[in-house]
Scaffold this motif. Structure first.
Motif, PDB file in Angstrom:
ATOM      1  N   ARG A  46      83.082  61.553  56.709  1.00  0.00           N
ATOM      2  CA  ARG A  46      84.109  60.519  56.632  1.00  0.00           C
ATOM      3  C   ARG A  46      85.164  60.798  57.703  1.00  0.00           C
ATOM      4  N   PRO A  47      84.901  60.373  58.947  1.00  0.00           N
ATOM      5  CA  PRO A  47      85.874  60.621  60.016  1.00  0.00           C
ATOM      6  C   PRO A  47      87.174  59.859  59.755  1.00  0.00           C
ATOM      7  N   THR A  48      88.252  60.359  60.305  1.00  0.00           N
ATOM      8  CA  THR A  48      89.554  59.692  60.196  1.00  0.00           C
ATOM      9  C   THR A  48      90.059  59.410  61.610  1.00  0.00           C
ATOM     10  N   PRO A  49      89.621  58.284  62.174  1.00  0.00           N
ATOM     11  CA  PRO A  49      89.996  57.962  63.550  1.00  0.00           C
ATOM     12  C   PRO A  49      91.503  57.764  63.698  1.00  0.00           C
ATOM     13  N   GLU A  50      91.981  58.061  64.899  1.00  0.00           N
ATOM     14  CA  GLU A  50      93.360  57.761  65.248  1.00  0.00           C
ATOM     15  C   GLU A  50      93.444  56.283  65.594  1.00  0.00           C
ATOM     16  N   GLY A  51      94.639  55.796  65.827  1.00  0.00           N
ATOM     17  CA  GLY A  51      94.819  54.424  66.274  1.00  0.00           C
ATOM     18  C   GLY A  51      95.112  53.480  65.124  1.00  0.00           C
ATOM     19  N   ASP A  52      95.183  52.210  65.462  1.00  0.00           N
ATOM     20  CA  ASP A  52      95.535  51.140  64.531  1.00  0.00           C
ATOM     21  C   ASP A  52      94.274  50.625  63.848  1.00  0.00           C
ATOM     22  N   ASP A  53      93.974  51.163  62.660  1.00  0.00           N
ATOM     23  CA  ASP A  53      92.741  50.768  61.985  1.00  0.00           C
ATOM     24  C   ASP A  53      92.846  49.327  61.483  1.00  0.00           C
ATOM     25  N   ASP A  88      85.846  53.556  68.882  1.00  0.00           N
ATOM     26  CA  ASP A  88      85.285  54.460  69.882  1.00  0.00           C
ATOM     27  C   ASP A  88      84.730  55.657  69.115  1.00  0.00           C
ATOM     28  N   THR A  89      83.403  55.782  69.054  1.00  0.00           N
ATOM     29  CA  THR A  89      82.788  56.850  68.252  1.00  0.00           C
ATOM     30  C   THR A  89      82.649  58.163  69.011  1.00  0.00           C
ATOM     31  N   GLU A  90      82.965  58.169  70.302  1.00  0.00           N
ATOM     32  CA  GLU A  90      82.978  59.442  71.028  1.00  0.00           C
ATOM     33  C   GLU A  90      84.276  60.193  70.772  1.00  0.00           C
ATOM     34  N   ASN A  91      85.382  59.445  70.715  1.00  0.00           N
ATOM     35  CA  ASN A  91      86.700  60.045  70.531  1.00  0.00           C
ATOM     36  C   ASN A  91      87.296  59.770  69.153  1.00  0.00           C
ATOM     37  N   TRP A  92      86.602  58.974  68.339  1.00  0.00           N
ATOM     38  CA  TRP A  92      87.057  58.568  67.013  1.00  0.00           C
ATOM     39  C   TRP A  92      88.474  58.015  67.070  1.00  0.00           C
ATOM     40  N   ILE A  93      88.560  56.873  67.774  1.00  0.00           N
ATOM     41  CA  ILE A  93      89.823  56.156  67.917  1.00  0.00           C
ATOM     42  C   ILE A  93      89.558  54.672  67.680  1.00  0.00           C
ATOM     43  N   TRP A  94      90.407  54.031  66.860  1.00  0.00           N
ATOM     44  CA  TRP A  94      90.372  52.585  66.713  1.00  0.00           C
ATOM     45  C   TRP A  94      91.070  51.981  67.917  1.00  0.00           C
ATOM     46  N   LEU A  95      90.474  50.964  68.514  1.00  0.00           N
ATOM     47  CA  LEU A  95      91.021  50.284  69.678  1.00  0.00           C
ATOM     48  C   LEU A  95      91.165  48.802  69.386  1.00  0.00           C
ATOM     49  N   ARG A  96      92.013  48.154  70.140  1.00  0.00           N
ATOM     50  CA  ARG A  96      92.127  46.695  70.085  1.00  0.00           C
ATOM     51  C   ARG A  96      91.704  46.155  71.435  1.00  0.00           C
TER      52      ARG A  96
END
Length: 186
Positions: A46-53, A88-96
């Motif tokens: 259960r990854p917890t990406p950074e960014g605006d989910d 982004d599943t390489e860096n686990w970041i939500w992007l817009r």
């Protein structure tokens, strides 16, 4: 590892050897949960990406575009969405993806597929102000190639961003089928 959550109407997107599950509905709530199943080890994380989910949702659609999960639409118990969300599943970041999908109507339950560098979206349902649902009969193409994720870039030929094209379903299907057939050796 983790256990998968009991839910319905979530998306599942294959990125390499991992299935990325997002969102869903637990019969009361639109979920914003993210789970990853490693298909080689059958371990769930259960990854917890950074960014605006993105807001919790279900009945959305998603495609894999390189290392990205690109999702569109969906709904909650009270409204439908018309936004594009990118993971982004390489860096686990939500992007817009800015400007990508402008002009698309809010909808849930649509189907999507990746063809070359375009995410094709078809159908789905919209909500009428508490009076019921209606179904879309359109198809749209989101040109993901013009979006150098995370920031959308201008189209190379005109200097303008062309990220959405509304397609008449009958004419598009006829022309695309013929184009595909002509481009492939048989």
């Amino acid at each position: 590892g983790e256990s998968l959550l009991a839910c319905a109407y979530h998306s599942s997107t294959l990125i390499g050897t991992q299935v990325v599950f997002f969102g869903g509905f637990d019969l009361t709530t639109a979920l914003g949960d993210l789970y990853v199943l490693d298909c080689e080890t059958f371990v769930v994380s259960r990854p917890t990406p950074e960014g605006d989910d993105p807001e919790g949702r279900y009945a959305h659609s998603a495609v894999a575009f390189g290392p990205y999960v690109v999702g569109f639409g969906g709904c909650s118990p009270t409204h439908t969405f018309g936004d594009i969300f990118v993971l982004d599943t390489e860096n686990w970041i939500w992007l817009r993806a800015r400007h990508l999908g402008e002009g698309l109507s809010n909808r849930g339950g649509c189907a999507s597929a990746l063809v070359d560098c375009s995410m094709f979206i078809h159908g789905g349902f919209g909500m009428l102000d508490w009076t019921g649902l209606f179904c879309f009969e359109d198809a749209s193409a989101l040109n993901l190639d013009c979006a150098e994720l995370p920031l959308a870039q201008p189209h190379k030929e005109s200097g303008q961003l062309h990220s959405h094209q509304h397609v008449d379903n009958t004419k598009w299907l006829e022309s695309r089928s013929q184009h595909w057939y002509d481009d492939h050796d048989h």
